[in-house]
Design an enzyme around this catalytic site. Structure first.
Site, PDB file in Angstrom:
ATOM      1  N   GLU A 103       6.373-100.326 -52.709  1.00 19.31           N
ATOM      2  CA  GLU A 103       7.525-101.193 -52.415  1.00 19.31           C
ATOM      3  C   GLU A 103       8.618-100.984 -53.457  1.00 19.31           C
ATOM      4  OE1 GLU A 103       9.135-103.077 -50.611  1.00 19.31           O
ATOM      5  OE2 GLU A 103       7.936-104.388 -49.356  1.00 19.31           O
ATOM      6  N   ASP A 107       9.768-109.950 -54.178  1.00 25.02           N
ATOM      7  CA  ASP A 107      10.535-111.151 -54.501  1.00 25.02           C
ATOM      8  C   ASP A 107       9.604-112.355 -54.260  1.00 25.02           C
ATOM      9  OD1 ASP A 107      12.455-113.105 -54.740  1.00 25.02           O
ATOM     10  OD2 ASP A 107      13.802-112.340 -53.232  1.00 25.02           O
ATOM     11  N   PHE A 156      19.908-111.028 -57.863  1.00 22.46           N
ATOM     12  CA  PHE A 156      20.026-109.976 -56.851  1.00 22.46           C
ATOM     13  C   PHE A 156      20.379-108.633 -57.506  1.00 22.46           C
ATOM     14  CE2 PHE A 156      22.083-107.637 -53.413  1.00 22.46           C
ATOM     15  CZ  PHE A 156      21.136-107.793 -52.417  1.00 22.46           C
TER      16      PHE A 156
HETATM   17  P1  5GP Z   1      10.042-110.804 -50.273  1.00 29.51           P
HETATM   18  O1  5GP Z   1       9.364-110.854 -48.939  1.00 29.51           O
HETATM   19  O2  5GP Z   1       9.117-110.350 -51.395  1.00 29.51           O
HETATM   20  O3  5GP Z   1      10.720-112.104 -50.605  1.00 29.51           O
HETATM   21  O4  5GP Z   1      11.227-109.759 -50.214  1.00 29.51           O
HETATM   22  C1  5GP Z   1      11.411-108.940 -49.124  1.00 29.51           C
HETATM   23  C2  5GP Z   1      12.541-107.976 -49.251  1.00 29.51           C
HETATM   24  O5  5GP Z   1      13.733-108.637 -49.668  1.00 29.51           O
HETATM   25  C3  5GP Z   1      12.365-106.854 -50.273  1.00 29.51           C
HETATM   26  O6  5GP Z   1      11.519-105.814 -49.838  1.00 29.51           O
HETATM   27  C4  5GP Z   1      13.816-106.403 -50.358  1.00 29.51           C
HETATM   28  O7  5GP Z   1      14.134-105.592 -49.264  1.00 29.51           O
HETATM   29  C5  5GP Z   1      14.583-107.709 -50.260  1.00 29.51           C
HETATM   30  N1  5GP Z   1      14.982-108.169 -51.603  1.00 29.51           N
HETATM   31  C6  5GP Z   1      14.412-109.116 -52.374  1.00 29.51           C
HETATM   32  N2  5GP Z   1      15.067-109.245 -53.545  1.00 29.51           N
HETATM   33  C7  5GP Z   1      16.081-108.331 -53.501  1.00 29.51           C
HETATM   34  C8  5GP Z   1      17.119-107.967 -54.432  1.00 29.51           C
HETATM   35  O8  5GP Z   1      17.281-108.497 -55.547  1.00 29.51           O
HETATM   36  N3  5GP Z   1      17.972-106.979 -54.035  1.00 29.51           N
HETATM   37  C9  5GP Z   1      17.880-106.363 -52.824  1.00 29.51           C
HETATM   38  N4  5GP Z   1      18.766-105.405 -52.561  1.00 29.51           N
HETATM   39  N5  5GP Z   1      16.914-106.682 -51.932  1.00 29.51           N
HETATM   40  C10 5GP Z   1      16.018-107.658 -52.271  1.00 29.51           C
END
Ligand code: 5GP
Length: 180
Positions: A103, A107, A156
């Site tokens: 991955e 997050d 972010f």
């Molecule tokens: P999660 O399911 O762990 O909350 O996050 C899923 C997706 O959110 C990650 O694979 C990524 O694509 C997006 N994401 C989470 N945090 C960030 C960030 O800080 N920047 C960007 N560009 N995408 C993020």
């Protein structure tokens, strides 16, 4: 890339430079080469964001391994089943295999939690997780993260495969949003 990068309506500050990323990626590859030697793991790269990290990491992984790619739907649409939908799916028999999911960033971990469940139904020997970035404050240790390069604050970020509204993936450095 500049120290401050404007993407659409937001400014981003240079946060982690590529030299530092490469150093961590090399350390990680050494660990993986040691720990998974002789197991012939299957690396499953989660598109789109993980493409640069996976490319750098896997060039340094020297053990016998296979590589596959998946693209997952965003979790908003799949609440009820708890099974994440695969837009580009895994068309391999993974029964009894050691899987390492690659991955870009973890997050909240919700996407991966659901993908792990989907994988488990395919009866692999084990599922490990490798991520370039982890936001521990959002993730709250929901499940083990076996391999990671950096823990970062809950802000972010873009670059090194990660986008802001489709932009920014092509940077070799990682940038953090400038708030306000
Ligand atoms: P999660 O399911 O762990 O909350 O996050 C899923 C997706 O959110 C990650 O694979 C990524 O694509 C997006 N994401 C989470 N945090 C960030 C960030 O800080 N920047 C960007 N560009 N995408 C993020």
């Amino acid at each position: 890339m500049p120290d401050i990068w404007k993407l659409k309506d937001k400014n981003f500050d240079k946060f982690i430079v590529n030299d530092d990323i490469q150093a961590k990626v090399s350390e990680l590859a050494i660990r993986i080469n040691k720990e998974l030697e002789g197991i012939k793991p299957l690396f499953v790269v989660v598109l789109n964001g993980a493409f640069i990290f996976a490319s750098d990491l896997l060039k340094k992984v020297t053990i016998d391994c296979e590589i596959a790619f998946v693209k997952l739907s965003s979790y908003q649409g799949t609440q009820s089943s708890g099974v994440v939908q695969q837009i580009i799916g895994l068309d391999l028999d993974i029964k009894g295999r050691t899987i390492v999911v690659i991955e870009d960033i973890v997050d909240t971990g919700l996407t991966l939690e659901r993908f792990r469940k989907t994988l488990r139904e395919m009866e692999p020997a084990e599922v490990r997780i490798a991520t370039c970035l982890l936001k521990p404050d959002a993730f709250k240790n929901k499940f083990p993260i076996d391999y990671k390069c950096f823990s970062i604050p809950n802000e972010f970020v873009v670059g090194y495969g990660l986008d802001y509204d489709g932009l920014g993936r092509n940077s070799s450095d990682i940038y953090k949003i400038v708030e306000g």
